[in-house]
Design an enzyme around this catalytic site. Structure first.
Site, short mmCIF file in Angstrom:
data_model
loop_
_atom_site.label_atom_id
_atom_site.label_comp_id
_atom_site.label_asym_id
_atom_site.label_seq_id
_atom_site.Cartn_x
_atom_site.Cartn_y
_atom_site.Cartn_z
N ASP A 37 0.87 -1.19 0.00
CA ASP A 37 0.00 0.00 0.00
C ASP A 37 0.91 1.23 0.00
O ASP A 37 2.04 1.19 0.49
CB ASP A 37 -0.90 0.01 1.25
CG ASP A 37 -2.19 0.81 1.02
OD1 ASP A 37 -3.28 0.19 0.95
OD2 ASP A 37 -2.12 2.06 0.92
N ASP A 58 3.83 2.17 -4.42
CA ASP A 58 2.87 2.94 -5.22
C ASP A 58 2.68 2.19 -6.53
O ASP A 58 3.64 2.00 -7.28
CB ASP A 58 3.42 4.36 -5.48
CG ASP A 58 2.40 5.24 -6.18
OD1 ASP A 58 1.62 4.71 -7.01
OD2 ASP A 58 2.38 6.45 -5.90
N VAL A 59 1.46 1.74 -6.80
CA VAL A 59 1.23 0.86 -7.96
C VAL A 59 1.52 1.54 -9.29
O VAL A 59 1.60 0.86 -10.32
CB VAL A 59 -0.21 0.29 -7.97
CG1 VAL A 59 -0.43 -0.67 -6.81
CG2 VAL A 59 -1.26 1.39 -8.00
N ASN A 85 -5.72 -4.68 -6.32
CA ASN A 85 -6.89 -4.08 -5.66
C ASN A 85 -6.78 -2.56 -5.49
O ASN A 85 -7.80 -1.87 -5.46
CB ASN A 85 -7.06 -4.75 -4.29
CG ASN A 85 -7.97 -3.96 -3.37
OD1 ASN A 85 -9.19 -4.01 -3.49
ND2 ASN A 85 -7.37 -3.18 -2.45
N TYR A 153 -13.42 7.19 -13.85
CA TYR A 153 -13.50 5.93 -13.08
C TYR A 153 -13.99 4.77 -13.94
O TYR A 153 -13.39 3.69 -13.96
CB TYR A 153 -14.39 6.14 -11.86
CG TYR A 153 -14.37 4.98 -10.88
CD1 TYR A 153 -13.25 4.74 -10.08
CD2 TYR A 153 -15.45 4.11 -10.76
CE1 TYR A 153 -13.23 3.67 -9.18
CE2 TYR A 153 -15.44 3.05 -9.87
CZ TYR A 153 -14.32 2.84 -9.08
OH TYR A 153 -14.29 1.79 -8.18
N LYS A 157 -12.08 1.27 -14.98
CA LYS A 157 -12.58 -0.06 -14.58
C LYS A 157 -12.99 -0.90 -15.79
O LYS A 157 -12.88 -2.13 -15.79
CB LYS A 157 -13.73 0.09 -13.59
CG LYS A 157 -13.29 0.69 -12.24
CD LYS A 157 -12.21 -0.15 -11.58
CE LYS A 157 -11.78 0.37 -10.24
NZ LYS A 157 -10.72 -0.46 -9.61
N THR A 188 -17.07 0.44 2.42
CA THR A 188 -15.66 0.50 2.79
C THR A 188 -15.33 1.97 3.07
O THR A 188 -16.15 2.85 2.80
CB THR A 188 -14.77 0.00 1.63
OG1 THR A 188 -14.90 0.94 0.54
CG2 THR A 188 -15.17 -1.39 1.16
#
Ligand code: NAD
Length: 256
Positions: A37, A58-59, A85, A153, A157, A188
């Site tokens: 994360d 950091d992805v 994720n 977004y 996705k 969440t």
């Protein structure tokens, strides 16, 4: 005996929310889990609580992906499960979305997932008992259909959905499976933050939202955690390139 004993897993964005639930289910069923994360304070605390190993990551950064996968390999000698994720949510009409904002969302949600698939596949091809593994990408119901305010977004996705199928078909011969999960409305920190931002209106918005869901409630993080575990385990051995919808019936049909 756990359902994924001795398997080695990386979960990105595992500090909280759906990623945390995934780490919880994978560790409980016997996997050794690296929780990555960009939020090191929450990430390290969650990892220590759940018996995982924390990795600051950091992805968006390919060098950091290489370091994460190399360190995992050096420590455990294999990689069996990768859960892409980490993600962010934004909402803005298309004609008000800046190029910078659009690129920012795609960078984390789609490029981050691409880099994970790239380096995950490379590692899984080298597994000591033969190539193989399971890659699990977090898309969304908005990866299946449009959403008001979702220019950035939903684009990210939807990209994750088709990236998943390409990775699946390219790597099926290597026994590397790749599937996407499409959560609906999940309670969440991501969604709770939006409800809190609505102030006094928050509870009414939540009640209205839940009343429109066929199963009558918003999803819990563990609803997705259970799907991650299924896709990670051999119980899903004949499933690849699939879209696993976890939405309480949200996308099944019109509610009237
Ligand atoms: N919550 C929902 O209703 C919902 C619905 C559909 C899909 N999703 C998707 O599921 C995934 C998890 O969502 P969540 O609700 O648990 O979100 P969350 O905001 O609660 O957690 C996301 C985690 O990702 C981390 N992260 C963000 N940017 C990062 C980066 N650049 N590098 C590494 N880590 C980073 C954050 O620090 C955080 O710990 C996301 O991809 C999200 O788009 C969520």
């Amino acid at each position: 005996m756990g359902r994924i004993d001795r398997k080695v897993a990386i979960v990105t964005g595992g500090a909280q929310g759906l990623g945390e639930a995934a780490v919880k289910r994978l560790t409980a069923e016997g996997a050794q889990v690296i929780l990555s994360d960009s939020n090191s304070e929450t990430g390290a605390a969650t990892a220590s609580k759940l018996g995982a190993k924390y990795y600051e990551h950091d992805v968006r950064n390919e060098d950091q992906w290489e370091a994460l996968v190399t360190d995992t390999w050096d420590t455990f000698g294999r990689l069996d499960i990768l859960v892409n994720n980490a993600g962010i949510f934004t909402s803005c009409p298309v004609d008000e979305t800046s190029l910078e904002e659009f690129r920012h969302v795609l960078d984390i949600n789609l490029t981050g997932c691409f880099l994970g698939c790239k380096h995950g596949v490379r590692a899984m091809k080298k597994n000591p008992d033969g190539a193989g593994g399971s890659i699990i990408n977090l898309s969304s119901v908005t990866g299946l259909r449009g959403q008001i305010g979702g220019a950035a977004y939903t684009s990210s996705k939807g990209g994750v959905r088709l990236l998943t199928k390409t990775v699946a078909i390219e790597n099926a011969a290597h026994q590397i499976r790749c599937n996407s999960i499409h959560p609906g409305t999940m309670l969440t920190p991501m969604l709770q933050g939006l409800l809190e931002a609505a102030g006094d209106q928050g509870p009414a918005i939540q009640a209205r939202m839940e009343s429109q869901l066929p199963l009558g409630r918003a999803g819990e993080a563990r609803d997705v955690g259970d799907m991650v575990l299924f896709l990670a385990s051999s119980e899903s051995r004949y499933i690849t390139g699939a879209e696993m919808v976890v939405d309480g019936g949200m996308t099944v049909g019109l509610p009237f």
